[in-house]
Design a protein around this motif. Sequence first.
Motif, short mmCIF file in Angstrom:
data_model
loop_
_atom_site.label_atom_id
_atom_site.label_comp_id
_atom_site.label_asym_id
_atom_site.label_seq_id
_atom_site.Cartn_x
_atom_site.Cartn_y
_atom_site.Cartn_z
N LEU A 43 -23.91 -19.26 12.61
CA LEU A 43 -23.68 -19.68 13.91
C LEU A 43 -22.24 -20.30 14.19
O LEU A 43 -21.67 -20.01 15.18
N HIS A 172 -18.90 -24.43 21.28
CA HIS A 172 -19.87 -24.02 20.56
C HIS A 172 -21.02 -24.96 20.82
O HIS A 172 -22.31 -24.61 20.88
N GLN A 175 -22.70 -23.57 24.06
CA GLN A 175 -23.46 -22.35 23.56
C GLN A 175 -24.78 -22.68 23.00
O GLN A 175 -25.86 -22.11 23.18
N ASN A 176 -24.93 -23.85 22.27
CA ASN A 176 -25.88 -24.53 21.80
C ASN A 176 -26.82 -24.92 22.88
O ASN A 176 -28.31 -24.73 22.82
N SER A 181 -26.48 -19.52 21.11
CA SER A 181 -26.44 -19.48 19.59
C SER A 181 -27.55 -19.32 18.97
O SER A 181 -27.53 -18.25 18.29
N SER A 200 -21.27 -12.29 15.69
CA SER A 200 -20.51 -13.64 15.45
C SER A 200 -19.16 -13.42 16.24
O SER A 200 -18.58 -14.57 16.87
N LEU A 203 -19.73 -14.38 19.66
CA LEU A 203 -19.98 -15.77 19.73
C LEU A 203 -18.59 -16.80 19.99
O LEU A 203 -18.40 -17.49 20.70
#
Length: 288
Positions: A43, A172, A175-176, A181, A200, A203
């Motif tokens: 992640l 991030h 994204q979570n 993620s 990745s 991301l």
Amino acid sequence: MRWDKMSEDNSNVEDRRASGGSGGRGGKLSLAGIAIVVVIGLLMGKNPVEILGMVMQSSNNGAPTQQAGPVNTATDNDQVKSQAVKTLTDTQDTWHAIFQQSGQSYQEPKMVLFRNRVDTACGNATSAVGPFYCPADSKVYLDLGFFDEMHKKLGAPGDFAQAYVIAHEVGHHIQNLTGISSQVHQKQQQLSKAKGNALSVRLELQADCYAGVWGHYAAKKGLLEAGDLEEALTAANAIGDDTLQRNAGHSVMPDSFTHGTSEQRMKWFKRGMDSGDAGQCDTFNTTI
């Protein structure tokens, strides 16, 4: 940046620097713990094997080696801590407003300041990992000494460059919250290493774009000064996979990229910065 115009909310900050990384649990990681670290490595866009190696070394050695006295790095001080906290606070204000516009509620992340090593819900980690976000506890982990590395080793100084790093990790967290993620991780389990790395990259570039979205609103509030944008772009350029590989004396190997080229990282940060629109940060359905 105009730090005098920014508020400072310490309620979401845990300062563990006084412990110097002590208090680790020691012992070997369980299979479940190893699995968690591997997932988080993917992640984070980092090599899970490398992270596991650092985690296992930390676990086997027990408490980390302590320095003889207090850490006196140029950026490990109250002023830079204040700037980090103010950056986190301002990202919270920005993302609260953006989420509210779409009828959603924003859940704030916490930021943990540490030295040397730290225990997280994702396992143990050392400063060598660099700043990272742990989705298992919704926390951004930061050793302020990393900013020294940015200045001295990467040639990326400046307070807005430092703010960009924090805003990227908050990206991030976005994204979570939105499930991106976990979707990426599920897809990576079905792909080759090279194709998993490519996901990745997307991301990480999206997190860069989200950092730029925050920067856009910071600029609208008059928080940026002349040269701040250039600082962030210099940092994005310095941490591109191709630049890091060249500077390390290695051949550029695109299949091994996990964060994107310097050009890509600058492009997507600037896209967020120019637009201020998180909807422009869909790196998964466009040419990057």
